[in-house]
Write an enzyme that holds these catalytic residues in place. Structure first.
Site, PDB file in Angstrom:
ATOM      1  N   GLN A 178     -39.123  11.937 -20.879  1.00 22.97           N
ATOM      2  CA  GLN A 178     -39.963  11.947 -19.673  1.00 22.97           C
ATOM      3  C   GLN A 178     -39.137  12.188 -18.407  1.00 22.97           C
ATOM      4  O   GLN A 178     -39.673  12.103 -17.296  1.00 22.97           O
ATOM      5  CB  GLN A 178     -40.722  10.617 -19.538  1.00 22.97           C
ATOM      6  N   SER A 198     -37.743  16.911 -25.276  1.00 28.12           N
ATOM      7  CA  SER A 198     -38.870  17.427 -26.060  1.00 28.12           C
ATOM      8  C   SER A 198     -39.592  18.508 -25.259  1.00 28.12           C
ATOM      9  O   SER A 198     -39.818  18.350 -24.056  1.00 28.12           O
ATOM     10  CB  SER A 198     -39.831  16.278 -26.366  1.00 28.12           C
ATOM     11  N   CYS A 321     -54.680  -0.841 -27.823  1.00 28.94           N
ATOM     12  CA  CYS A 321     -55.817  -1.095 -28.706  1.00 28.94           C
ATOM     13  C   CYS A 321     -56.998  -1.613 -27.913  1.00 28.94           C
ATOM     14  O   CYS A 321     -56.863  -2.124 -26.811  1.00 28.94           O
ATOM     15  CB  CYS A 321     -55.442  -2.044 -29.833  1.00 28.94           C
TER      16      CYS A 321
END
Ligand code: PMP
Length: 379
Positions: A178, A198, A321
């Site tokens: 990042q 990445s 979640c």
């Protein structure tokens, strides 16, 4: 369909349109780069030049680039490469991406001594406490450069300097997924031995990344086979991915200053609008302007996300979640309560989209006020 305002760029970015030209070229020149005829040698030359250029863009010319299938594989390869002798430990931060954190847990389960560096309320490793965790028995330190959750920037230079002082043999790895192309990165200045990048976080394709390795630092391959990448990562090279990574890396490094200015303005606009509206909020982590992690306590981030989705705005939650007990290891390590974690969302920007921040801010404010009204009506 209405236009989507995509604000989840920490998850992935929209690939540059120019990659289509790279794809067209690769599909014409499709030879296996390990083959020995001229066409294959030309392909090989192109990605060997990409390897050199990417190392240069990172400020690490004399180091080596190992191309991988992304940051997850690069992080795993880095952690797998160090030998931990008799009680030596691996130090990782509590804020790491699962590609480091879960790998460290797996190593711990297999007998490696792992120590977890706490992070402060601002989301970064507290560098005044390093001596409690990093000792002469530390064989490796892996700390992310910028948090994917909050954008908090770790002081890698100070961490590397400290660790090398207590153990000159220590290997320093930083997950720069990042960071690279978003904040200035100079690997020699940072003092790291290994660094992960990445492509899909810098407007490139998914499934390609790299591990930069300082010259002389040992890498133990995990993918064994045909001996590609100097035997350090076997498998026929992802030529399109590698050439795309080079294109994207070059562009984001060249355009970094104006990009930073653009996303910082987006962030500022949204925060100014929130301030003017009187809506209560808390920003978590103060670092990279590309990520705005924000808590609206009392709300459910997930409900806020879907409310904005109905207006065509895509963001992410800060909670992994949707059950009663929310979880987010990073936010918890920063000291946020259950209800704060539950009410957290992540907005992350692209430097190559033009965002109507007035529209986004208004929709966000409307959604927060509306959900707060509904909740207080229910009480
Ligand atoms: N590290 C960080 C900090 C990330 O943000 C991500 C992507 N979410 C990864 C590693 C994994 O990257 P990849 O998808 O390339 O495997």
């Amino acid at each position: 369909m209405e236009k989507i305002v995509y604000l989840d760029n920490a998850a992935t970015t929209k690939p540059f349109g120019e990659l289509a030209e790279i794809y067209a070229d690769c599909s014409q020149n499709y030879y296996n780069p390990s083959a020995v005829y001229g066409g294959a040698i030309d392909v090989r030359k192109k990605f060997e030049s990409a390897r050199k250029n990417i190392a240069k863009f990172l400020g690490g010319e004399t180091g080596n680039i190992i191309f991988t299938s992304g940051a997850t594989e690069a992080n795993n390869l880095a952690l797998s490469s160090v030998k931990f002798r008799g009680g030596q430990n691996l130090v990782v931060s509590l804020g790491e991406h699962p590609a480091v954190y879960q790998k460290a847990k797996t190593m711990q389960n297999a007998g490696t001594n792992v120590t977890y560096l706490p992070i402060s309320a601002d989301g970064a490793v507290d560098t005044t406490r390093l001596a409690e965790y990093i000792t002469k028995d530390t064989a490796m330190v892996s700390v992310m450069h910028v948090s994917n959750e909050t954008g908090a920037i770790n002081d890698i230079k100070t961490i590397a300097k400290f660790a090398k002082k207590v153990n000159p043999q220590v290997i320093i790895h930083a997950d720069g997924t990042q960071a690279f192309g978003k904040i200035a990165v100079d690997l020699y200045d940072l003092g790291v031995d290994m660094y992960t990048i990445s492509a899909h976080k810098i407007y490139g394709p998914k499934g390609v990344g790299a591990l930069w390795v300082r010259s002389g630092v040992r890498v133990v391959p995990t993918a064994i086979g045909g001996g590609q990448e100097n035997g350090l990562r076997s498998g026929t090279e992802n030529v399109f991915g590698i050439l795309s990574l080079e294109y994207c890396a070059k562009r984001v490094v060249q355009e970094l200053p104006q990009n930073l200015e653009k996303v910082a303005a987006y962030r500022k606009d949204i925060l100014s609008a929130l301030d003017a509206s009187g809506v209560e909020y808390k920003v978590n982590g103060n670092g990279s302007p590309y990520i705005l992690n924000i808590t609206f306590e009392g709300l459910r981030g997930e409900v806020l996300l879907h409310t904005l989705e109905a207006d065509g705005i895509y963001i992410s939650t800060g909670s992994a979640c949707s059950s009663k007990k929310p979880d987010n290891r990073t936010l918890r390590a920063m000291g946020l309560s259950d209800s704060q974690i539950m009410g957290t969302v992540r907005i992350s920007f692209s430097a190559y989209d033009n965002i109507d921040t007035k529209f986004v801010s208004q929709k966000l404010i409307d959604a927060v006020l509306d959900l707060r009204k509904k909740i207080s009506g229910r009480k």
